[in-house]
Motif scaffolding. Sequence first.
Motif, PDB file in Angstrom:
ATOM      1  N   PRO A 244       0.786  -1.245   0.000  1.00  0.00           N
ATOM      2  CA  PRO A 244       0.000   0.000   0.000  1.00  0.00           C
ATOM      3  C   PRO A 244       0.815   1.290   0.000  1.00  0.00           C
ATOM      4  O   PRO A 244       1.827   1.410   0.692  1.00  0.00           O
ATOM      5  CB  PRO A 244      -0.818  -0.107   1.284  1.00  0.00           C
TER       6      PRO A 244
ATOM      7  N   TYR B 101      -1.313   4.254  -0.195  1.00  0.00           N
ATOM      8  CA  TYR B 101      -2.468   5.161  -0.079  1.00  0.00           C
ATOM      9  C   TYR B 101      -2.343   6.036   1.176  1.00  0.00           C
ATOM     10  O   TYR B 101      -1.624   5.675   2.113  1.00  0.00           O
ATOM     11  CB  TYR B 101      -3.764   4.343   0.017  1.00  0.00           C
TER      12      TYR B 101
ATOM     13  N   ILE C 233      -6.035   2.162   5.688  1.00  0.00           N
ATOM     14  CA  ILE C 233      -6.183   3.138   4.607  1.00  0.00           C
ATOM     15  C   ILE C 233      -7.265   4.168   4.953  1.00  0.00           C
ATOM     16  O   ILE C 233      -8.370   3.809   5.364  1.00  0.00           O
ATOM     17  CB  ILE C 233      -6.540   2.408   3.293  1.00  0.00           C
TER      18      ILE C 233
ATOM     19  N   ASP D 294      -7.886   6.701   2.561  1.00  0.00           N
ATOM     20  CA  ASP D 294      -8.448   7.084   1.258  1.00  0.00           C
ATOM     21  C   ASP D 294      -7.943   6.080   0.231  1.00  0.00           C
ATOM     22  O   ASP D 294      -6.732   6.018  -0.029  1.00  0.00           O
ATOM     23  CB  ASP D 294      -8.005   8.506   0.887  1.00  0.00           C
ATOM     24  N   TYR D 295      -8.878   5.307  -0.333  1.00  0.00           N
ATOM     25  CA  TYR D 295      -8.471   4.229  -1.245  1.00  0.00           C
ATOM     26  C   TYR D 295      -8.052   4.736  -2.622  1.00  0.00           C
ATOM     27  O   TYR D 295      -7.509   3.978  -3.413  1.00  0.00           O
ATOM     28  CB  TYR D 295      -9.621   3.229  -1.444  1.00  0.00           C
ATOM     29  N   CYS D 296      -8.372   5.988  -2.927  1.00  0.00           N
ATOM     30  CA  CYS D 296      -8.189   6.464  -4.301  1.00  0.00           C
ATOM     31  C   CYS D 296      -7.186   7.607  -4.393  1.00  0.00           C
ATOM     32  O   CYS D 296      -7.382   8.556  -5.160  1.00  0.00           O
ATOM     33  CB  CYS D 296      -9.536   6.869  -4.895  1.00  0.00           C
ATOM     34  N   ASP D 297      -6.139   7.539  -3.618  1.00  0.00           N
ATOM     35  CA  ASP D 297      -5.113   8.575  -3.699  1.00  0.00           C
ATOM     36  C   ASP D 297      -3.779   7.969  -3.251  1.00  0.00           C
ATOM     37  O   ASP D 297      -3.720   6.794  -2.871  1.00  0.00           O
ATOM     38  CB  ASP D 297      -5.503   9.769  -2.813  1.00  0.00           C
ATOM     39  N   VAL D 298      -2.741   8.793  -3.307  1.00  0.00           N
ATOM     40  CA  VAL D 298      -1.406   8.374  -2.889  1.00  0.00           C
ATOM     41  C   VAL D 298      -1.028   9.219  -1.672  1.00  0.00           C
ATOM     42  O   VAL D 298      -1.248  10.445  -1.677  1.00  0.00           O
ATOM     43  CB  VAL D 298      -0.391   8.605  -4.035  1.00  0.00           C
ATOM     44  N   ASP D 299      -0.513   8.596  -0.645  1.00  0.00           N
ATOM     45  CA  ASP D 299      -0.078   9.369   0.528  1.00  0.00           C
ATOM     46  C   ASP D 299       1.074  10.288   0.105  1.00  0.00           C
ATOM     47  O   ASP D 299       2.003   9.834  -0.579  1.00  0.00           O
ATOM     48  CB  ASP D 299       0.393   8.430   1.644  1.00  0.00           C
TER      49      ASP D 299
ATOM     50  N   TRP E  20      -8.979   2.100 -10.033  1.00  0.00           N
ATOM     51  CA  TRP E  20      -7.594   1.720 -10.366  1.00  0.00           C
ATOM     52  C   TRP E  20      -7.523   0.971 -11.687  1.00  0.00           C
ATOM     53  O   TRP E  20      -6.554   1.113 -12.436  1.00  0.00           O
ATOM     54  CB  TRP E  20      -6.978   0.916  -9.218  1.00  0.00           C
TER      55      TRP E  20
END
Length: 554
Positions: free
Chosen positions: A74, A76, A87, A89-94, A213
């Motif tokens: 991961p 995220y 997680i 936010d499943y739809c972003d990058v940390d 994704w």
Amino acid sequence: MEATPIAPTTDAEPGLDGEGERHAEPWWKRAVFYQVYPRSFADSDGDGVGDLGGLLSHFDHLTWLGVDALWLSPFYPSPMVDFGYDISDYCDVDPLFGSLEQFDELLIEAHSRNIKVIIDWVPNHTSERHPWFVDARSSRSAIHRNWYVWRDPLADGSVPNDWVQAFDPSKPTWTFDDQTGQFYLHLFESAQPDLNWSEPAVVAAMHEVLRFWLERGVDGFRADVIHCIGKDPALPDDLPAGGGLPHCVLNDVSVTHGHIRDIRTLIDSYGGDRMIVGEVYLLSTESVATYYGNNDELHLAFNFPPLFAPWRPSDWSACIASTYAALDDRHAWPTWVLSNHDNPRHRTRYDFAASLSGETEYTTAKRSEARARAAAVLLLTLRGTPFLYQGEELGMIDAEVTGDRRVDPGGRDGCRAPLPWDGSADHGWPTVTGLEPWLPFAPDAEHRNVADLRSDPSSILSLYRALIALRHSSEALALGTFESLDLPDGALGYRRARNAESLVVLVNFTDGPVDLSEYRQGLLIGMPVAIASDGLAGTFTGTLGADQALILRS
Ligand code: TEU
């Protein structure tokens, strides 16, 4: 003792040959996967934590090695209680790892090098900081309340059942929420509340994550503890036969299979090239096999009994036999894995097992190196898709992580040490503070690092590269039949064959020689050595050296 006899398996797709077959077989059957644990792969901004920029700038290592696919652990947004498996936010990058744009760049870079990318998808639980859970715990009537698993205390105020946590079996999987007066379920940390997959809105939301994704172009997913997503609605106590194992290792209920079939339908709707490999953390291969369904659930599933098997031929032949027996009936394709980010690395494990058995001939380092090399031959010649864990190509051992350097709630820091890129003082991880990266390096990083081993054609890294290249060039290794050979004590052997090609693999699990000259009237003697774990060339003399593995052309 004789190796467990293993019936020859049938060809993967009878009737398909040569080029036609190359196109007919899904890529993930032939692929060698490589797990990237982004925090520890490479760092591009000097904060001591690996990131996508680091991965992008070290792609050369992956193409040089020859791997076909990456599994990214991961990346995220996450509070990092479980280092990204929590997680928010499943739809972003940390930001710690980079940005979505960088992820897109990475995908383009990988695909331009013919490398597939699958990403970790964590469907069983979110972070407690995910907006869904923040809302869910705000009141009993919150929109997301039923997205998680809530239960009233028992009459005496105690927890709803006897399930115990993955990382600490002395603790219940329930945390009481003062504000709303109920317990919520978490098979892992209390910061990782379990999603309620019996709530259709959860299913829809998690399907949306997959679509997000897939539309970005990923080739598939590694699904975290996917066998846990369904729960028996009665939430019954674990049977005493469970022996105090954490509930996540015991949870195996039929409702999960329906969820996985729906996930498979969704993934297949993006074309036949996308795939999902599930982490099915059950300790029985027969149970794992059921998660392939009738070719309508997981494309692949991890099978952990071999990862936990000691380095002994009897254990390995039993694992191999049970894997093929359980999967072949279903036309399901096996996977093989020796190490990952959750367990001590295999070079560490095998050496520990050796010291217990009192073998003393070798020095510890020499023996564990030799075993890691032999294990690489095994991993890359078995029938099924191999998964490498970053660093095993260097023969890495675990770092010693003590005191306040320990950060993982599951005590798994040792196997997550940063990948040493060179022999310099910072091993290619210069930091702005001048301090070490987030975890210490393994103790032998000064010599065991990418630069040094890459320039040495006799290194374990070069062996991995040669094995991967041989696997690519060999139909017998990629897709061929498997037939076990009954070898004398201490050794394990098998034949892989496809069309006119036939290879014999011999692995000596002991630190003394094994005489195979009598095997079938000297049948093996004189066969050309394709690859030897210790770099020897020539033809087979009839004796397997200590801890040696050979691939022979037959
Ligand atoms: O692992 C599942 C799992 O069951 C292991 O964590 C196991 O319980 C543990 O290693 C025993 O020490 C997956 C991920 O691979 C792991 O990193 C996560 O921590 C876990 O799920 C929760 O998401």
